[in-house]
Write an enzyme that holds these catalytic residues in place. Sequence first.
Site, PDB file in Angstrom:
ATOM      1  N   LYS A 115     100.093  25.645  52.419  1.00 14.20           N
ATOM      2  CA  LYS A 115      98.832  25.962  53.100  1.00 14.20           C
ATOM      3  C   LYS A 115      97.626  25.455  52.330  1.00 14.20           C
ATOM      4  O   LYS A 115      96.613  25.105  52.931  1.00 14.20           O
ATOM      5  CB  LYS A 115      98.703  27.473  53.312  1.00 14.20           C
ATOM      6  CG  LYS A 115      99.560  28.006  54.439  1.00 14.20           C
ATOM      7  CD  LYS A 115      99.034  29.338  54.921  1.00 14.20           C
ATOM      8  CE  LYS A 115      99.905  29.912  56.016  1.00 14.20           C
ATOM      9  NZ  LYS A 115      99.554  31.282  56.359  1.00 14.20           N
ATOM     10  N   LYS A 208     108.680  23.096  61.267  1.00 13.18           N
ATOM     11  CA  LYS A 208     108.683  24.443  61.853  1.00 13.18           C
ATOM     12  C   LYS A 208     107.721  24.515  63.040  1.00 13.18           C
ATOM     13  O   LYS A 208     106.637  23.940  62.982  1.00 13.18           O
ATOM     14  CB  LYS A 208     108.228  25.407  60.746  1.00 13.18           C
ATOM     15  CG  LYS A 208     108.503  26.841  60.997  1.00 13.18           C
ATOM     16  CD  LYS A 208     108.009  27.680  59.832  1.00 13.18           C
ATOM     17  CE  LYS A 208     106.510  27.765  59.808  1.00 13.18           C
ATOM     18  NZ  LYS A 208     105.968  28.794  58.926  1.00 13.18           N
ATOM     19  N   LYS A 211     101.686  27.809  64.735  1.00 12.82           N
ATOM     20  CA  LYS A 211     100.431  27.830  65.498  1.00 12.82           C
ATOM     21  C   LYS A 211      99.406  26.890  64.892  1.00 12.82           C
ATOM     22  O   LYS A 211      98.409  26.584  65.516  1.00 12.82           O
ATOM     23  CB  LYS A 211      99.880  29.239  65.673  1.00 12.82           C
ATOM     24  CG  LYS A 211      99.942  30.139  64.488  1.00 12.82           C
ATOM     25  CD  LYS A 211      99.648  31.588  64.924  1.00 12.82           C
ATOM     26  CE  LYS A 211     100.150  32.560  63.903  1.00 12.82           C
ATOM     27  NZ  LYS A 211     100.229  33.920  64.372  1.00 12.82           N
TER      28      LYS A 211
HETATM   29  P1  AMP Z   1     102.959  34.349  61.458  1.00 14.15           P
HETATM   30  O1  AMP Z   1     102.669  33.797  62.778  1.00 14.15           O
HETATM   31  O2  AMP Z   1     102.949  33.330  60.374  1.00 14.15           O
HETATM   32  O3  AMP Z   1     102.176  35.578  61.131  1.00 14.15           O
HETATM   33  O4  AMP Z   1     104.488  34.814  61.528  1.00 14.15           O
HETATM   34  C1  AMP Z   1     104.879  36.012  62.145  1.00 14.15           C
HETATM   35  C2  AMP Z   1     106.391  36.142  62.157  1.00 14.15           C
HETATM   36  O5  AMP Z   1     106.994  35.109  62.930  1.00 14.15           O
HETATM   37  C3  AMP Z   1     107.022  36.047  60.772  1.00 14.15           C
HETATM   38  O6  AMP Z   1     108.085  36.977  60.703  1.00 14.15           O
HETATM   39  C4  AMP Z   1     107.540  34.641  60.718  1.00 14.15           C
HETATM   40  O7  AMP Z   1     108.648  34.513  59.853  1.00 14.15           O
HETATM   41  C5  AMP Z   1     107.959  34.416  62.156  1.00 14.15           C
HETATM   42  N1  AMP Z   1     107.881  32.986  62.496  1.00 14.15           N
HETATM   43  C6  AMP Z   1     106.781  32.202  62.543  1.00 14.15           C
HETATM   44  N2  AMP Z   1     107.089  30.938  62.899  1.00 14.15           N
HETATM   45  C7  AMP Z   1     108.437  30.911  63.074  1.00 14.15           C
HETATM   46  C8  AMP Z   1     109.382  29.899  63.465  1.00 14.15           C
HETATM   47  N3  AMP Z   1     108.987  28.660  63.740  1.00 14.15           N
HETATM   48  N4  AMP Z   1     110.682  30.245  63.552  1.00 14.15           N
HETATM   49  C9  AMP Z   1     111.093  31.508  63.288  1.00 14.15           C
HETATM   50  N5  AMP Z   1     110.267  32.504  62.920  1.00 14.15           N
HETATM   51  C10 AMP Z   1     108.950  32.229  62.821  1.00 14.15           C
END
Ligand code: AMP
Length: 346
Positions: A115, A208, A211
Amino acid sequence: MATIVPRVFSGMQPTGNLHLGNYLGAMINWIHMQDTHECIYCVVDMHAITVWQDPKELRRAILDVTAAYLACGLDPRKSIIFNQSQVAEHAELAWILGCVARIGWLNRMTQFKEKAGKDKEAASVGLYTYPVLMAADIVGYRATHVPVGEDQKQHLELARDIANKFNLDYADAIKAAGFADGVFLVPPEPYITGPATRVMSLRDGTKKMSKSDPSDLSRLNLTDDADTIARKVRKAKTDTEPLPTAAEGLKGRPEADNLTGIYAALAGESVDKVLAQYGGGQFSVFKNALADLAVAKLGPVGEETKRLQADPAYVERVLREGSERARAIAAPIMRQAREIVGFIVS
Ligand code: AMP
Ligand code: TRP
């Protein structure tokens, strides 16, 4: 006093739309665990500001993510749903844990490196200490299980290390406070399971789904309408071979692997079963089936999210009530933490 009750804690950042990766990687487990565990689900707005957020947009994003939580099936009658900044104990405990964690531990965090990019000196201090706040979120409730996607594994290992070091550093005070087993902060167990703990981008099977990807075609957002979902699935990158007939055939074929994994996760079937049906056939046939399945599963979530977005007063009430319930758990634990550390608590 010192008994450990099974308790689930997890959170997502209010930075943009929730997408299929969030849904399959974490949310599906969150929903199921509501029926078997005491669950606390947080909108981690304090984590969001580790990178710049426009205040107006942040406020809207907090309500939008909460609306998406509810639309996916999190139920405020079963679970505590709240936003992090309304419970000051998170920040307070993070300070103490920041004095327990070592700089060397944080230097190993790969998410910070990704990041912060090339210019690490210009990243916020908050982005660097982000995993310490995450540890405080979890151990501040003595949570035992943390359902997340694969990318959070390293942060959870750090949370365990911090909890264990705190328990060792303050072992005498912890015993004196009545924790005969010496465990005041409970090292949390990661719960990373399901057919899609790492959902990849629709444009590049080695990246991955995220967003922060500039291309909206790379992800299925939970608020995308049926036409958008179908278009994104049709445009998803594939290779030129037909689908294999068994899972071994997916090796070295990241896009095929990703799309079949998504199908299996959405359908609640094994990858082998999906390949038994679609293997050997053309991608276009499989993509049409995947588009229909994604529309069937995500369409209603998007509709319900939009309905809740039109009722911010209700969503705010969920967060307010959730925050009160969260505080009722966190406050006595924080008070004990202050005493254990040696602060004067009057
Ligand atoms: P975040 O959007 O970074 O706050 O992530 C929220 C949750 O979604 C966390 O548990 C991440 O590990 C999961 N997550 C985010 N992106 C992915 C992805 N591409 N595949 C699987 N899990 C994800
Ligand atoms: N770091 C997590 C993510 O980006 C979000 C998060 C913050 C979290 N605090 C947490 C997840 C506590 C689980 C438990 O996905």
